[in-house]
Enzyme design. Structure first.
Site, PDB file in Angstrom:
ATOM      1  N   GLY A  91      19.649  -3.063   8.997  1.00 28.37           N
ATOM      2  CA  GLY A  91      19.745  -4.024  10.088  1.00 28.37           C
ATOM      3  C   GLY A  91      21.096  -3.960  10.768  1.00 28.37           C
ATOM      4  O   GLY A  91      21.200  -3.831  11.990  1.00 28.37           O
ATOM      5  N   SER A 214       6.181   0.296   5.916  1.00 27.15           N
ATOM      6  CA  SER A 214       6.590   1.027   4.713  1.00 27.15           C
ATOM      7  C   SER A 214       5.411   1.848   4.216  1.00 27.15           C
ATOM      8  O   SER A 214       4.250   1.474   4.390  1.00 27.15           O
ATOM      9  CB  SER A 214       7.020   0.047   3.624  1.00 27.15           C
ATOM     10  OG  SER A 214       7.154   0.706   2.375  1.00 27.15           O
ATOM     11  N   TYR A 242       4.114  -7.687  -0.845  1.00 28.07           N
ATOM     12  CA  TYR A 242       4.900  -6.852   0.062  1.00 28.07           C
ATOM     13  C   TYR A 242       4.047  -5.727   0.647  1.00 28.07           C
ATOM     14  O   TYR A 242       4.082  -5.458   1.849  1.00 28.07           O
ATOM     15  CB  TYR A 242       6.105  -6.274  -0.668  1.00 28.07           C
ATOM     16  CG  TYR A 242       6.954  -5.421   0.238  1.00 28.07           C
ATOM     17  CD1 TYR A 242       7.651  -5.992   1.290  1.00 28.07           C
ATOM     18  CD2 TYR A 242       7.025  -4.036   0.060  1.00 28.07           C
ATOM     19  CE1 TYR A 242       8.416  -5.220   2.135  1.00 28.07           C
ATOM     20  CE2 TYR A 242       7.787  -3.263   0.911  1.00 28.07           C
ATOM     21  CZ  TYR A 242       8.483  -3.856   1.940  1.00 28.07           C
ATOM     22  OH  TYR A 242       9.234  -3.084   2.800  1.00 28.07           O
TER      23      TYR A 242
END
Length: 365
Positions: A91, A214, A242
């Protein structure tokens, strides 16, 4: 938006990359002055596990052969970057790189004090004073709505929205709107934020939406769209939540791309790779500490991990690509089978609209 080589640091000459379970770090979003913009929600704490790690020479930003030297004219597209929570990792690397290119970067974070410290460092290192901080918590839909409203008041244009947040918790927790916390941050928050900003993105076309997913989406072999929030707590695990949220990122991107066809707004998603951040140990388990140590040895450095995000945000080579999934700046022919299910993507969209209480006045596609 062109060129091939970035001038970013390449990091250590001998680095290694492994295939394993990863844990994302936190990110958020922020505001700026009335100029064209570009939004980026960035990684949060997430887990990415694997049973076998295979060491190999790890790519650097230059070796990926996908970075771009394009600078962003301050009178043209401006970067609006969202960083949720922890102000490190890809980030920060993304925000720093965009600021170096001349973008006005708007960092949105839950902790404004820490965010301002990072913003000041980026300003100092890049010489770009247009790095601004504002509050955003993607897990709280009211915070998302406040942020989007503020952006619409301050921005006359929005060129790129980057959804790059990822969260993961070891036990089932709920958001203020009673949504499972991992799903609230990784999927529902991005879904709502993107929808609320679509009118501005469409008015600013050509514009782009980039979402960080992902390869772990392949772990989510089956997904029940009527049970996205793990109502049976016994079915919950950090990995399951996730992986499901990352599958949702891809399905959302593909359905969004279909709905935006012909508008001049593109939507793509990506896998950043295993990145050596401080995120793994935040899980607070022995496994988390082991993965954290392993990632430091075999993971990409943060700048390399951010390259595909940056590439999709600024490169002319992908200006017409939409509905695609990228790894190391290369388009993958397909995702895992469940991520290619168009009917599942449509049903996820409908359920997500219901769960975030998207009103008719908030729908722009």
């Amino acid at each position: 938006m062109g060129g091939r080589r970035s001038q970013a640091a390449t990091g250590p000459k001998r680095q290694w990359e492994g295939k394993g379970k990863i844990k994302l770090i936190q990110g958020g979003a922020a505001a700026a002055e009335r100029e064209p913009s570009l939004v980026i929600p960035l990684p949060v704490s997430v887990t990415y596990s694997s049973t076998l790690v295979r060491l190999r020479r790890r790519p650097t930003p230059d070796s990926l052969d996908c970075s771009t030297a394009r600078l962003i004219d301050s009178t043209g597209p401006v970067a609006l970057t969202s960083i949720l929570g922890r102000l490190r990792g890809i980030g920060k690397a993304t925000a720093h790189d965009l600021a170096r290119r001349g973008a006005r970067v708007i960092m949105a974070c839950r902790n404004l004090i820490k965010a301002q410290r990072v913003a000041d460092i980026i300003k100092s290192e890049t010489g770009n004073p247009q790095v601004i901080v504002e509050e955003l918590d993607l897990s709280d839909l009211e915070s998302v709505r406040r942020f989007a409203e503020n952006i619409k008041k301050k921005e006359k244009s929005l060129k790129v929205l980057i959804n790059n947040a990822g969260a993961g918790v070891s036990t089932r927790q709920m958001s203020p709107q009673n949504l499972e916390l991992t799903m609230a941050t990784n999927h529902y928050g991005h879904f709502l934020l993107t929808n609320l900003l679509l009118d501005l993105l469409k008015a600013s076309a050509p514009s782009r939406i980039v979402t960080v997913s992902s390869k772990l989406h392949g772990v989510a072999k089956e997904m029940d769209v009527d049970n996205l929030n793990f109502t049976n707590a016994k079915e919950y695990s950090l990995l399951a939540a996730y992986a499901q949220s990352k599958l949702c990122n891809i399905l959302f991107t593909k359905e969004l791309s279909r709905r935006l066809e012909g508008t001049g707004v593109t939507a793509n998603c990506l896998h950043p790779g295993v990145v050596a951040t401080e995120g793994f140990h935040k899980v607070g388990t022995l496994r988390g500490y082991i993965y954290s140590a392993l990632a430091q040895v075999v993971g990409k450095d943060c700048l390399t991990g951010a390259q595909t995000t940056i590439y999709l945000a600024v490169s002319d080579e992908v200006k017409d690509s939409s509905g695609k999934y990228f790894v190391d700046c290369q388009q993958e022919s397909t995702c895992y089978q469940q991520a290619e299910n168009e009917d599942l993507a449509r049903r996820l969209w409908d359920v997500s609209e219901r769960d975030v209480s998207l009103e008719a006045r908030e729908k722009f596609c």
